[in-house]
Every structure is written in C-alpha cells, then in structure tokens.
Scaffold this active site. Structure first.
Site, short mmCIF file in Angstrom:
data_model
loop_
_atom_site.label_atom_id
_atom_site.label_comp_id
_atom_site.label_asym_id
_atom_site.label_seq_id
_atom_site.Cartn_x
_atom_site.Cartn_y
_atom_site.Cartn_z
N HIS A 2 19.12 14.63 40.34
CA HIS A 2 17.84 14.46 41.04
C HIS A 2 17.94 13.41 42.15
O HIS A 2 17.51 13.65 43.28
CB HIS A 2 16.71 14.06 40.08
CG HIS A 2 15.51 13.61 40.85
ND1 HIS A 2 14.66 14.48 41.48
CD2 HIS A 2 15.10 12.36 41.20
CE1 HIS A 2 13.75 13.79 42.14
NE2 HIS A 2 14.00 12.51 42.00
N ASP A 40 26.35 5.15 52.94
CA ASP A 40 26.79 5.36 51.57
C ASP A 40 26.14 4.29 50.72
O ASP A 40 25.82 3.22 51.22
CB ASP A 40 28.32 5.21 51.44
CG ASP A 40 28.72 3.75 51.37
OD1 ASP A 40 28.74 3.10 52.43
OD2 ASP A 40 28.97 3.23 50.26
N CYS A 90 15.50 20.34 42.61
CA CYS A 90 16.75 20.12 41.86
C CYS A 90 16.65 20.67 40.45
O CYS A 90 15.56 20.98 39.95
CB CYS A 90 17.10 18.64 41.84
SG CYS A 90 16.32 17.70 40.50
N CYS A 108 14.23 18.77 38.11
CA CYS A 108 12.79 18.94 38.37
C CYS A 108 12.32 20.37 38.14
O CYS A 108 11.15 20.59 37.82
CB CYS A 108 12.46 18.49 39.79
SG CYS A 108 12.68 16.71 40.02
N ASP A 157 36.95 3.91 51.91
CA ASP A 157 36.87 2.53 52.39
C ASP A 157 38.26 1.93 52.38
O ASP A 157 39.22 2.56 51.92
CB ASP A 157 35.85 1.72 51.59
CG ASP A 157 36.28 1.53 50.13
OD1 ASP A 157 37.43 1.87 49.78
OD2 ASP A 157 35.44 1.04 49.36
ZN LIG Z 1 14.54 16.58 41.40
#
Ligand SMILES: [Zn+2]
Length: 376
Positions: free
Chosen positions: A336, A267, A307, A310, A93
């Site tokens: 995650h 973003d 992920c 998880c 930015d």
């Molecule tokens: Zn996850």
C-alpha cells in the site's frame, strides 16, 4: 541494442519538470520515486510486487552489498539485476552515507574511508575508485560518486572542508568511471546548510560534468524549511538539461515541495520501513493500523487506492494481522505505502503536464489536513 543514457524534458510547470530518463534497463518517468532495495531486496516485496505499485526504478546500497554477499559474488552470478530478479533500472548509492551512519571505528583520510563492518567487524576500505568499481560490478544503471555525507549540525568551516573533500572525490569518481552506453554517473552536491558552499559545490560538479546531479546531506535533522531553503539556492545552480536527485527524501509533503523546486528523483526508506511498523500513508495523512479504532472497521484503508491491500482487505483485517504480528501485515502495508508514493508521483507528473500543479498542491494539502478521523 543499448541506447545512450538520456534525459528528456517533456513539460514544465513553474520550476517543476516532467521528464524521462532512458537507461540500459528501460525508461523512468520523472518526477520518480525509487523504493529502497537495501540488501538486494525491497523488504517484504517480490520484484513483481514492486513493479505492480508503478515503480520503474529501485535503489540498491553499495555498503550493504559489498559486505554481504560482496560485489564480486553478485558479478559472478550475472549482476544485481539478475541476482535479485529486477529487470528494470537500478541506481546504487556509493556507500558513503552508510559508512558514516552505521559503522564504528571508521577512519577518514584523503584517500577514502577505512571501517569495520557492522555485521562482523571485518575491515574494509572504500575509496572513490573502489565505490565506482563496486557499482560497476553490480551493474548499476546509475552510479553515484563517492562522497562524505557532511554531519548535521556542522560549523561552516567543517562543512566547507567536508564539501571540498567530496569535490576532490567526485573528480576521482569521474576519472575512475569508464563511459558505458545507457549508464550514468551522478555527482553529489554537499555543503551543509550554507548557501555559498552549496553554490560552490554545484559549480565544481558542473565544471567536472556529470550525467545527473544529486543533492546530498539533507533530511538529516535540519527540518523541512531549511531543506527547502537549501534547494532554493542549489537547484538553480544545476544544469537544466540533466536529472536532479534529492537523496533520502522523504515524506510526501517533502517530495511535493521538492518537485515544485525542480527535483526529478527521490528515494526514501519511509514507505517500506513504515509498512513494517503498521504506519500507512494515505490521501488523508498517516494512519496507524495498530490503533484500536480500526478493530471492527469493515472499510478499506484508503478508498481511493487500487492496491491489493485496499481492494482485498478491511481495516479490521489489517489491524488484526498487525496485532497478531503476521508477516502478511508487513507485506500488505508495504504494498500500500509504495503504491501511495507511486500514485503521488503519477499525480505530480500529470499535474505538471496539465499545468495544474498549484491546484494539485492545494488539494493535497486540504486532504492531508482533513485527516483520517474526519473522513470517517
Ligand atoms: Zn492501498
């Protein structure tokens, strides 16, 4: 061999676009979400962890890096990619937003902004020319023009003055930016919530000609329906063949709605910041891991997520590390959340390619509305 910065449209579904940007540091499939790497780090994540979530591009903050450790030092150490060990594309930015939101004692003039650092009170000046120079020193693949983020709320006359100043700064940014292969300069549409100002701003930027176009000054408290209303008038005023970036947005349903209106790039600090405060984004809405209902739950946070958090840990464990204040809690929940955002973007790209975006949006809404407790 460094190729030219290019943007190719691969598919459409309604106003939504599936595209690809080619930069000096690699390709970016759009619609894309950029994790925020404020101070040359995506907080709590190693760059390889960020890449493993599916992210192809990250965002760096000019304001933070110019104060510490300084653009000149990063340049002397080989540029931002090498400094932070992120080999992929980086968008920076221009610093304008943080100057407005973080600093006190700032003084705005035609030439730019002078301000005192929020770290130690040291005096700095940021002008369109200096913002472009800093981003060049950092080695950004995508440089943002320097603008004034119009405060919200703003009366129409104030929004107009601010927008017109930003357009003069956009022209100076363009003049200061030397063409570089594989690198891009994006202009930023301002104009508050006023349709005519947004149209005039988009037209002014089109006349100057940029490699991409951002929509700025949104997600500052105006609400989702107003934001979508601004996109409805702004996006059609932007060139078809250039990428469009909605700055600082947002929640998953904000992103879905903006993609459907033709936005390509996003973003937001939400997935990373929330990951450090025990908030998880899931296919069934947001989940607070601090909540006692997770204390003895052996199931994963999101059974459909691949992920590390998880696949390797139970809700009970995540709840435990959150309550114990362990650093790992921030790491796992950030992994995650970024994976959830990247999966959402991949899902959107696939749906646009297949022409099934309506069905995707309906399923998304149904799952989010069902809520996490109903899933138990
Ligand atoms: Zn996850």
């Amino acid at each position: 061999m460094v190729s030219a910065f290019a943007f190719t449209l691969l598919a459409r579904d309604g106003a939504a676009r599936r595209g690809r940007m080619e930069t000096a540091h690699g390709a970016v499939d759009t619609p894309a979400f950029m994790p925020v790497g404020t101070a040359a780090t995506v907080k709590a994540m190693r760059p390889e962890d960020v890449a493993a979530t599916g992210a192809q591009i990250i965002l760096g903050n000019t304001y933070h890096l110019m104060l510490r450790p300084s653009a000149e030092r990063i340049a002397a150490l080989g540029g931002l990619h090498k400094f932070m060990n992120w080999p992929g594309p980086i968008l920076t930015d221009s610093g304008g937003f943080q100057v407005m939101s973080l600093t006190k004692l700032r003084k705005l003039s035609e030439s730019g902004v002078t301000f005192r650092s929020h770290l130690d009170g040291a005096r700095f000046e940021l002008t369109p020319e200096r913002a472009v120079e800093i981003q060049h020193l950092l080695g950004s693949d995508i440089t943002m023009a320097f603008d004034e983020c119009t405060p919200f709320p703003a009366e129409e006359a104030a929004a107009q003055n601010s927008m017109e100043l930003s357009m003069r700064w956009a022209e100076r940014s363009k003049r200061a930016y030397g063409p570089r292969p594989g690198h891009a300069l994006f202009g930023i549409v301002q104009g508050g919530v006023y349709p005519e100002l947004r149209r005039r701003s988009a037209a002014a930027l089109r006349d100057l000609g940029f490699d991409g176009y951002a929509v700025g000054g949104l997600a500052v408290g105006e609400g989702q329906s107003t934001m979508f209303g601004v996109l409805d008038v702004t996006v059609p005023a932007l060139p078809e063949d250039r990428p469009r970036y909605l700055m600082g947005v947002g929640k998953p349903d904000d992103i879905l709605g903006a993609v459907r209106r033709g936005i390509d790039l996003f973003d937001c600090v939400l997935p990373t910041r929330s990951g450090r405060t025990a908030q998880a984004f899931t296919r069934r809405g947001t989940v607070n891991l601090r909540n006692a209902r997770h204390a003895a739950d052996p199931r994963p946070l999101d059974a459909d997520c691949g992920c590390a958090a998880c696949t390797g840990y139970s809700r009970a464990y995540l709840h435990h590390v959150v309550r114990a204040g362990e650093i790992l809690a921030a790491m796992l929940l950030t992994i995650h959340n970024l994976r959830y955002y990247q999966d959402l973007m991949a899902g959107l790209r696939g749906a646009i390619e297949a022409g099934t975006l309506d069905a995707f949006a309906q399923l998304f809404a149904r799952e989010q509305d069902a809520g996490d407790i109903a899933a138990l």
